[in-house]
Write a protein that holds these residues in place. Structure first.
Motif, PDB file in Angstrom:
ATOM      1  N   THR A  50       0.845  -1.201   0.000  1.00  0.00           N
ATOM      2  CA  THR A  50       0.000   0.000   0.000  1.00  0.00           C
ATOM      3  C   THR A  50       0.878   1.247   0.000  1.00  0.00           C
ATOM      4  OG1 THR A  50      -0.085   0.013   2.418  1.00  0.00           O
ATOM      5  CG2 THR A  50      -1.834  -1.174   1.280  1.00  0.00           C
ATOM      6  N   ARG A  51       2.196   1.043  -0.101  1.00  0.00           N
ATOM      7  CA  ARG A  51       3.148   2.151   0.019  1.00  0.00           C
ATOM      8  C   ARG A  51       3.927   2.395  -1.268  1.00  0.00           C
ATOM      9  NH1 ARG A  51       7.995   2.831   2.347  1.00  0.00           N
ATOM     10  NH2 ARG A  51       8.351   0.602   2.540  1.00  0.00           N
ATOM     11  N   THR A  52       4.168   1.354  -2.041  1.00  0.00           N
ATOM     12  CA  THR A  52       4.934   1.479  -3.284  1.00  0.00           C
ATOM     13  C   THR A  52       4.254   0.683  -4.397  1.00  0.00           C
ATOM     14  OG1 THR A  52       6.318  -0.402  -2.630  1.00  0.00           O
ATOM     15  CG2 THR A  52       7.153   1.788  -2.097  1.00  0.00           C
ATOM     16  N   ASP A  75      -0.528  -4.717  -5.878  1.00  0.00           N
ATOM     17  CA  ASP A  75      -0.273  -3.282  -5.982  1.00  0.00           C
ATOM     18  C   ASP A  75      -1.592  -2.550  -5.736  1.00  0.00           C
ATOM     19  OD1 ASP A  75      -0.048  -0.661  -7.040  1.00  0.00           O
ATOM     20  OD2 ASP A  75       1.364  -1.282  -8.581  1.00  0.00           O
ATOM     21  N   THR A  76      -1.640  -1.721  -4.694  1.00  0.00           N
ATOM     22  CA  THR A  76      -2.879  -1.009  -4.373  1.00  0.00           C
ATOM     23  C   THR A  76      -2.842   0.450  -4.815  1.00  0.00           C
ATOM     24  OG1 THR A  76      -2.183  -0.235  -2.186  1.00  0.00           O
ATOM     25  CG2 THR A  76      -3.109  -2.462  -2.314  1.00  0.00           C
ATOM     26  N   ASP A  98      -7.593   2.139  -0.151  1.00  0.00           N
ATOM     27  CA  ASP A  98      -8.666   2.005   0.839  1.00  0.00           C
ATOM     28  C   ASP A  98      -9.646   0.888   0.496  1.00  0.00           C
ATOM     29  OD1 ASP A  98     -10.018   3.159  -1.285  1.00  0.00           O
ATOM     30  OD2 ASP A  98     -10.924   4.769  -0.087  1.00  0.00           O
ATOM     31  N   ASP A  99      -9.368   0.123  -0.568  1.00  0.00           N
ATOM     32  CA  ASP A  99     -10.200  -1.036  -0.932  1.00  0.00           C
ATOM     33  C   ASP A  99      -9.760  -2.229  -0.076  1.00  0.00           C
ATOM     34  OD1 ASP A  99     -11.718  -3.017  -2.045  1.00  0.00           O
ATOM     35  OD2 ASP A  99     -10.768  -2.953  -4.019  1.00  0.00           O
ATOM     36  N   LEU A 100     -10.058  -2.135   1.218  1.00  0.00           N
ATOM     37  CA  LEU A 100      -9.586  -3.161   2.147  1.00  0.00           C
ATOM     38  C   LEU A 100     -10.258  -4.503   1.905  1.00  0.00           C
ATOM     39  CD1 LEU A 100      -9.202  -1.102   5.449  1.00  0.00           C
ATOM     40  CD2 LEU A 100      -7.662  -1.322   3.512  1.00  0.00           C
ATOM     41  N   ASP A 101     -11.533  -4.485   1.475  1.00  0.00           N
ATOM     42  CA  ASP A 101     -12.201  -5.749   1.134  1.00  0.00           C
ATOM     43  C   ASP A 101     -11.494  -6.415  -0.043  1.00  0.00           C
ATOM     44  OD1 ASP A 101     -14.047  -5.351   3.150  1.00  0.00           O
ATOM     45  OD2 ASP A 101     -15.587  -4.522   1.814  1.00  0.00           O
ATOM     46  N   GLY A 102     -11.086  -5.606  -1.014  1.00  0.00           N
ATOM     47  CA  GLY A 102     -10.366  -6.137  -2.170  1.00  0.00           C
ATOM     48  C   GLY A 102      -9.016  -6.709  -1.776  1.00  0.00           C
ATOM     49  N   MET A 128      -2.836   1.698   5.147  1.00  0.00           N
ATOM     50  CA  MET A 128      -4.237   1.272   5.104  1.00  0.00           C
ATOM     51  C   MET A 128      -5.081   2.185   5.982  1.00  0.00           C
ATOM     52  SD  MET A 128      -3.629  -2.866   5.196  1.00  0.00           S
ATOM     53  CE  MET A 128      -5.242  -3.251   5.812  1.00  0.00           C
ATOM     54  N   ALA A 129      -4.570   2.484   7.187  1.00  0.00           N
ATOM     55  CA  ALA A 129      -5.307   3.356   8.106  1.00  0.00           C
ATOM     56  C   ALA A 129      -5.387   4.776   7.559  1.00  0.00           C
ATOM     57  CB  ALA A 129      -4.650   3.350   9.482  1.00  0.00           C
ATOM     58  N   TYR A 130      -4.337   5.224   6.882  1.00  0.00           N
ATOM     59  CA  TYR A 130      -4.316   6.569   6.303  1.00  0.00           C
ATOM     60  C   TYR A 130      -5.373   6.702   5.209  1.00  0.00           C
ATOM     61  CZ  TYR A 130      -2.727  10.530   3.510  1.00  0.00           C
ATOM     62  OH  TYR A 130      -2.677  11.691   2.788  1.00  0.00           O
ATOM     63  N   TYR A 131      -5.441   5.716   4.331  1.00  0.00           N
ATOM     64  CA  TYR A 131      -6.384   5.796   3.212  1.00  0.00           C
ATOM     65  C   TYR A 131      -7.810   5.425   3.604  1.00  0.00           C
ATOM     66  CZ  TYR A 131      -2.521   6.447  -0.063  1.00  0.00           C
ATOM     67  OH  TYR A 131      -1.442   6.953  -0.738  1.00  0.00           O
ATOM     68  N   ALA A 132      -7.966   4.525   4.544  1.00  0.00           N
ATOM     69  CA  ALA A 132      -9.308   4.132   4.989  1.00  0.00           C
ATOM     70  C   ALA A 132      -9.539   4.793   6.356  1.00  0.00           C
ATOM     71  CB  ALA A 132      -9.408   2.608   5.072  1.00  0.00           C
ATOM     72  N   ASP A 133      -9.344   4.067   7.429  1.00  0.00           N
ATOM     73  CA  ASP A 133      -9.321   4.616   8.782  1.00  0.00           C
ATOM     74  C   ASP A 133      -8.805   3.526   9.712  1.00  0.00           C
ATOM     75  OD1 ASP A 133     -11.567   3.022   9.857  1.00  0.00           O
ATOM     76  OD2 ASP A 133     -12.833   4.312   8.634  1.00  0.00           O
TER      77      ASP A 133
END
Length: 192
Positions: A50-52, A75-76, A98-102, A128-133
């Motif tokens: 989720t970073r690169t 790759d997210t 932020d597509d954590l389900d995906g 993940m927390a930054y893009y979603a919560d």
């Protein structure tokens, strides 16, 4: 099933189903620990980034001599950033970080379609927390830990120490069987 660990200060082996939390400074160099985790005693590995981008992950793995033939990269970032992308057997994409389900679905698919010793690296919970919560990220991490246990796989989960509230970090510390702390100066301490 037991898995070898080649990271300083850690037990020689961990059992399948074990999740390891890597707590690091946000500017810390985690590539060495990540690739030491991925590079031993493994049939197949999944790197969730989720970073690169996938290209950057590929370059890191090649630099550290990780077998890329048996590595799948999730790759997210690239889709959301509009980069050109071509899915293949070894590179997959989700629409956004932020597509954590995906992300959870891709981890599940990897674990269900590969056999032998399986390792998952997730870099990072912080993104993940930054893009979603925080709450959604925690649920996704718990789901992935359950999948590791179900499939007798192991995982390394990155989290940047100073970005999260102390109680959030403590909650993650309690969730994992093993914790590796990387200090600014490169010192590694562990709790297994």
């Amino acid at each position: 099933m037991d898995y070898d660990l080649a990271i300083e200060g850690t037990p020689g082996t961990i059992s399948g189903g074990t999740g390891v939390l890597l707590i690091h400074p946000s500017t810390g160099e985690t590539d060495r620990i990540d690739t030491e985790f991925l590079n031993v005693d493994t049939d197949h590995r999944l790197v969730v980034s989720t970073r690169t981008t996938a290209r950057e992950v590929q370059q890191k793995l090649e630099y550290y001599g990780v077998d890329t033939e048996n590595t799948v990269i999730l790759d997210t970032l690239s889709v959301e950033r509009g980069y050109s992308r071509r899915s293949s057997d070894r590179v997959h994409y989700v629409a956004a970080p932020d597509d954590l389900d995906g992300i959870v679905a891709q981890v599940r698919e990897f674990l269900e379609t590969h056999e032998g010793k399986l390792r998952v690296s997730l870099d990072s919970i912080t993104e993940m927390a930054y893009y979603a919560d925080e709450e959604r990220a925690r649920v996704a991490v718990e789901e992935i830990l359950d999948l590791l246990s179900e499939h007798d796989a192991v995982g390394l989960f990155h989290i940047a120490e100073e970005v999260h509230e102390p109680e959030v970090l403590e909650g993650y510390h309690e969730l994992f069987d093993g914790v590796i702390v990387l200090d600014e100066d490169g010192t590694v301490t562990t709790d297994f």
